[in-house]
Design a protein around this motif. Structure first.
Motif, PDB file in Angstrom:
ATOM      1  N   LEU A 143       4.190   1.444  -8.038  1.00 25.38           N
ATOM      2  CA  LEU A 143       4.154   2.285  -9.234  1.00 25.38           C
ATOM      3  C   LEU A 143       2.735   2.485  -9.746  1.00 25.38           C
ATOM      4  CD1 LEU A 143       7.233   0.755 -11.086  1.00 25.38           C
ATOM      5  CD2 LEU A 143       7.060   3.113 -10.264  1.00 25.38           C
ATOM      6  N   GLY A 144       1.770   1.751  -9.176  1.00 31.74           N
ATOM      7  CA  GLY A 144       0.374   1.904  -9.565  1.00 31.74           C
ATOM      8  C   GLY A 144      -0.039   1.075 -10.756  1.00 31.74           C
ATOM      9  N   ASP A 145       0.710   0.006 -11.063  1.00 34.22           N
ATOM     10  CA  ASP A 145       0.426  -0.826 -12.224  1.00 34.22           C
ATOM     11  C   ASP A 145      -0.262  -2.124 -11.802  1.00 34.22           C
ATOM     12  OD1 ASP A 145       1.605   0.977 -13.988  1.00 34.22           O
ATOM     13  OD2 ASP A 145       3.590   0.091 -13.727  1.00 34.22           O
ATOM     14  N   LYS A 146      -1.334  -2.489 -12.505  1.00 35.56           N
ATOM     15  CA  LYS A 146      -2.016  -3.756 -12.226  1.00 35.56           C
ATOM     16  C   LYS A 146      -1.202  -4.940 -12.712  1.00 35.56           C
ATOM     17  CE  LYS A 146      -6.723  -1.880 -12.323  1.00 35.56           C
ATOM     18  NZ  LYS A 146      -8.060  -1.963 -12.978  1.00 35.56           N
ATOM     19  N   LYS A 147      -0.449  -4.744 -13.785  1.00 39.62           N
ATOM     20  CA  LYS A 147       0.392  -5.804 -14.344  1.00 39.62           C
ATOM     21  C   LYS A 147       1.823  -5.287 -14.474  1.00 39.62           C
ATOM     22  CE  LYS A 147      -3.012  -8.737 -15.088  1.00 39.62           C
ATOM     23  NZ  LYS A 147      -3.375  -9.215 -16.437  1.00 39.62           N
ATOM     24  N   LEU A 148       2.788  -6.203 -14.432  1.00 35.39           N
ATOM     25  CA  LEU A 148       4.200  -5.839 -14.559  1.00 35.39           C
ATOM     26  C   LEU A 148       4.594  -5.805 -16.030  1.00 35.39           C
ATOM     27  CD1 LEU A 148       7.052  -5.379 -13.243  1.00 35.39           C
ATOM     28  CD2 LEU A 148       7.395  -7.848 -13.530  1.00 35.39           C
ATOM     29  N   ASN A 149       5.006  -4.643 -16.510  1.00 36.59           N
ATOM     30  CA  ASN A 149       5.638  -4.521 -17.820  1.00 36.59           C
ATOM     31  C   ASN A 149       7.138  -4.478 -17.577  1.00 36.59           C
ATOM     32  OD1 ASN A 149       3.073  -4.163 -19.216  1.00 36.59           O
ATOM     33  ND2 ASN A 149       3.007  -2.181 -18.191  1.00 36.59           N
ATOM     34  N   TYR A 150       7.876  -5.335 -18.265  1.00 32.53           N
ATOM     35  CA  TYR A 150       9.255  -5.592 -17.839  1.00 32.53           C
ATOM     36  C   TYR A 150      10.141  -5.898 -19.037  1.00 32.53           C
ATOM     37  CZ  TYR A 150      13.120  -8.107 -15.523  1.00 32.53           C
ATOM     38  OH  TYR A 150      14.361  -8.533 -15.080  1.00 32.53           O
TER      39      TYR A 150
ATOM     40  N   THR B 119       0.810  -1.219   0.000  1.00 29.89           N
ATOM     41  CA  THR B 119       0.000   0.000   0.000  1.00 29.89           C
ATOM     42  C   THR B 119       0.842   1.267   0.000  1.00 29.89           C
ATOM     43  OG1 THR B 119      -0.147  -0.139   2.422  1.00 29.89           O
ATOM     44  CG2 THR B 119      -1.958  -1.103   1.148  1.00 29.89           C
ATOM     45  N   GLN B 120       2.164   1.147  -0.077  1.00 30.03           N
ATOM     46  CA  GLN B 120       3.024   2.326  -0.051  1.00 30.03           C
ATOM     47  C   GLN B 120       3.015   3.060  -1.389  1.00 30.03           C
ATOM     48  OE1 GLN B 120       7.408   1.469  -0.005  1.00 30.03           O
ATOM     49  NE2 GLN B 120       6.777  -0.684  -0.249  1.00 30.03           N
ATOM     50  N   LYS B 121       3.316   4.332  -1.337  1.00 35.39           N
ATOM     51  CA  LYS B 121       3.445   5.159  -2.532  1.00 35.39           C
ATOM     52  C   LYS B 121       4.871   5.694  -2.614  1.00 35.39           C
ATOM     53  CE  LYS B 121      -0.907   4.755  -3.575  1.00 35.39           C
ATOM     54  NZ  LYS B 121      -1.333   3.948  -4.752  1.00 35.39           N
TER      55      LYS B 121
ATOM     56  N   VAL C 129      11.683   2.426  -2.553  1.00 28.49           N
ATOM     57  CA  VAL C 129      10.557   1.601  -2.137  1.00 28.49           C
ATOM     58  C   VAL C 129      11.036   0.691  -1.018  1.00 28.49           C
ATOM     59  CG1 VAL C 129      10.965  -0.222  -3.840  1.00 28.49           C
ATOM     60  CG2 VAL C 129       8.672   0.116  -2.951  1.00 28.49           C
ATOM     61  N   LYS C 130      10.191   0.499  -0.023  1.00 23.35           N
ATOM     62  CA  LYS C 130      10.550  -0.318   1.142  1.00 23.35           C
ATOM     63  C   LYS C 130      10.051  -1.751   0.948  1.00 23.35           C
ATOM     64  CE  LYS C 130      10.042   1.529   5.217  1.00 23.35           C
ATOM     65  NZ  LYS C 130       9.402   2.035   6.479  1.00 23.35           N
ATOM     66  N   VAL C 131      10.924  -2.720   1.208  1.00 23.79           N
ATOM     67  CA  VAL C 131      10.565  -4.135   1.104  1.00 23.79           C
ATOM     68  C   VAL C 131      11.050  -4.857   2.360  1.00 23.79           C
ATOM     69  CG1 VAL C 131      10.642  -4.172  -1.423  1.00 23.79           C
ATOM     70  CG2 VAL C 131      12.713  -4.710  -0.116  1.00 23.79           C
TER      71      VAL C 131
ATOM     72  N   MET D 206       7.313  -3.343  -6.169  1.00 22.97           N
ATOM     73  CA  MET D 206       7.556  -2.154  -6.992  1.00 22.97           C
ATOM     74  C   MET D 206       6.412  -1.937  -7.981  1.00 22.97           C
ATOM     75  SD  MET D 206      11.647  -2.103  -7.852  1.00 22.97           S
ATOM     76  CE  MET D 206      12.181  -3.779  -7.577  1.00 22.97           C
ATOM     77  N   ARG D 207       5.956  -3.012  -8.595  1.00 21.04           N
ATOM     78  CA  ARG D 207       4.836  -2.898  -9.537  1.00 21.04           C
ATOM     79  C   ARG D 207       3.636  -2.216  -8.878  1.00 21.04           C
ATOM     80  NH1 ARG D 207       0.290  -5.005  -9.413  1.00 21.04           N
ATOM     81  NH2 ARG D 207       0.862  -6.513  -7.797  1.00 21.04           N
ATOM     82  N   GLN D 208       3.277  -2.694  -7.699  1.00 26.32           N
ATOM     83  CA  GLN D 208       2.121  -2.132  -7.011  1.00 26.32           C
ATOM     84  C   GLN D 208       2.380  -0.683  -6.595  1.00 26.32           C
ATOM     85  OE1 GLN D 208      -0.758  -3.624  -6.673  1.00 26.32           O
ATOM     86  NE2 GLN D 208      -1.766  -2.015  -5.470  1.00 26.32           N
TER      87      GLN D 208
END
Length: 511
Positions: free
Chosen positions: A208-215, A43-45, A73-75, A204-206
């Protein structure tokens, strides 16, 4: 898999060093189920801000670019036990210049390659695909600005031992070296490995606000992408794997293939050089091969010394060759740099090619981080681990095998293999479970003349991953295809931007 090239001590000392790293903490198996309390990470931004030279170690030209921003980003340190601690991963974003479709995460390989500095250096290469994506580079855990691992520099274990045959004295010295690795690397060392980095990718995907990972992953980055398809098949968006790594061969076999590939690339370079006027090696490619080997041996025995006492050895030449041979476009500059070294004893042009002169001063990153991270990740990803006694018995055979594969690169490619033997066994998740994935179609690019990731690995990995994998056959030379082939770049960009995926088995001709 791209394997770092570095100076090597006497082989007996190298073998003993493999035993010392047993003192490092055991690698955690990250392939278990995720814990339910990961919500705070998902849930982080990300707070994007202007990059700063003294924080991200980037040039002022980059940090003044308004389209380039940096963040973290924190993991969790340990996904099996998120309460154990957290780490922050460094990111760099190039803002989309058109209608944004989402973010494109990029990994440049290694393992041990820093994505923040890598994307900053390669910004212009992503100009077209950047019309549709924010392009994002990141330093994986343990790399660059993301809690970098280190062993305290580039030690030469065994140098202080009077009798090279005194195993107890060597082991005593090397236990101290192993303790230094653990001390300098901090708590992240046991939790390095591709399975954990793949989980970081999903956070990171989440964020960044992306539903799917483009990579888009290169070299080792293809291993990372493949692991993601197995762990998060429903989250795979548009994925491209270029310079495809193996998912099945152990560290020793990977390194041996790398040594053979680099030697082939060097032979091809020398053949090209001797057919061009002004080649410092003359007109006979066989004599050129002997001259190259002699140059390296002579510089190892009698290094050049600068005014401040720094040495330039044969292994420094090997290090530059290992990167310069990845691209045919670099061959003319490499020929001139070798000419300056042989004719005038001037290594400066080679040093510039190797990144040792000019550019940003990466003061926050240990000098041995790339090599230390490469070893840690590859060891963590490999479940095969012969015991110390077997290493001692077989080290002579391994030396002969690697030097036969490449008289130039054999020694340096053997070192990371030996260093793994003393570490705890890594996860078997990649070898056993990354197969037959159920995802949307994604693209694998294999280059026929690739010196680091042979084309057969592309075919084998595609077969393992199943019908979702589509292969593009690049019939050129060099490591990966995107940066060296217009055909490959056009097809990759068309897939990423417009979902136009090539027919499986289609090809790009050599350019």
């Amino acid at each position: 898999m791209e394997v770092a090239v570095r100076s090597t001590p006497a082989l007996t000392a190298v073998a003993a060093l493999a035993l010392a790293v047993a003192a490092l903490p055991a690698a955690a198996d990250p392939s278990g189920p995720a814990q339910p309390d990961l919500k705070r990470f998902y849930t982080q931004k990300i707070k994007w801000a202007a990059c700063k030279p003294d924080v991200q170690n980037l040039s002022e030209d980059v940090t003044k670019d308004k389209d380039v921003t940096c963040g973290t980003v924190k993991v969790p340190l340990d996904y099996a036990d998120p309460g154990r601690g957290t780490i922050r991963l460094a990111l760099l974003k190039i803002k989309s210049s058109g209608d944004k479709r989402g973010s494109l995460l990029v990994n440049f390989g290694g393992p041990g390659g820093a994505g923040v500095a890598g994307l900053a250096d390669a910004k212009k290469d992503f100009g077209y695909v950047g019309k549709g994506y924010d392009v994002v580079g990141f330093d994986p855990r343990g790399v660059g600005l993301s809690e970098p691992v280190s062993c305290g520099g580039d030690p030469e274990p065994g140098d202080d031992v009077e009798d090279p045959g005194d195993a107890s004295a060597i082991l005593k010295e090397l236990r101290a070296t192993a303790a230094e690795c653990a001390k300098k690397s901090g708590p992240v060392l046991p939790y390095i490995g591709t399975v954990n980095v793949s989980r970081d990718l999903d956070v990171m995907r989440q964020a960044l606000g992306d539903k799917k990972l483009n990579y888009l992953g290169f070299s080792y980055g293809t291993r990372l992408g493949a692991v993601y398809t197995a762990q998060f098949p429903k989250k795979v968006g548009r994925m491209v794997l270029d310079g495809v790594d193996t998912l099945t061969e152990d560290v020793a076999e990977q390194a041996l293939v790398g040594a053979e590939g680099r030697q082939t690339a060097l032979d091809n370079f020398l053949l090209w050089c001797t057919k061009n006027a002004g080649c410092v090696f003359g007109e006979d490619s066989r004599n050129a091969r002997h001259a190259m080997t002699k140059l390296i041996d002579d510089l190892d025995a009698y290094p050049l010394r600068s005014m401040d006492g720094q040495e330039f050895t044969g292994q420094d030449v090997v290090s530059v060759l290992g990167s310069a041979l990845y691209s045919r476009q670099a061959w003319p500059a490499l020929s001139q740099a070798l000419g300056a070294l042989l004719a005038d004893g001037d290594p400066r042009a080679l040093l510039r090619m190797g990144g040792s002169m000019g550019g940003a001063t990466r003061t926050k990153v240990p000098s041995d981080n790339s090599a230390a991270a490469l070893m840690a990740v590859n060891c963590a990803d490999d479940p095969d681990r012969p015991d110390a006694k077997r290493v001692e018995r077989e080290v002579g055979r391994l030396q002969e095998e690697f030097e036969e594969a490449s008289p130039v690169f054999g020694k340096s490619m053997l070192l990371p293999v030996l260093l793994c033997f003393g570490r705890p066994a890594g996860t078997d998740y990649i070898r056993e479970d990354v197969r037959d994935v159920d995802t949307p179609k994604f693209l694998l690019v294999g280059t026929r003349g690739d010196p680091a990731t042979p084309y057969r690995w592309t075919v084998e990995t595609a077969e393992r991953l199943g019908s979702s994998a589509v292969v593009l056959d690049n019939r050129g030379d060099g490591h990966t295809g995107y940066f060296g082939s217009k055909c490959v770049k056009d097809k990759v960009d068309a897939f990423l931007l417009y979902k136009q995926i090539p027919k499986n088995g289609s090809s790009c001709s050599a350019e």
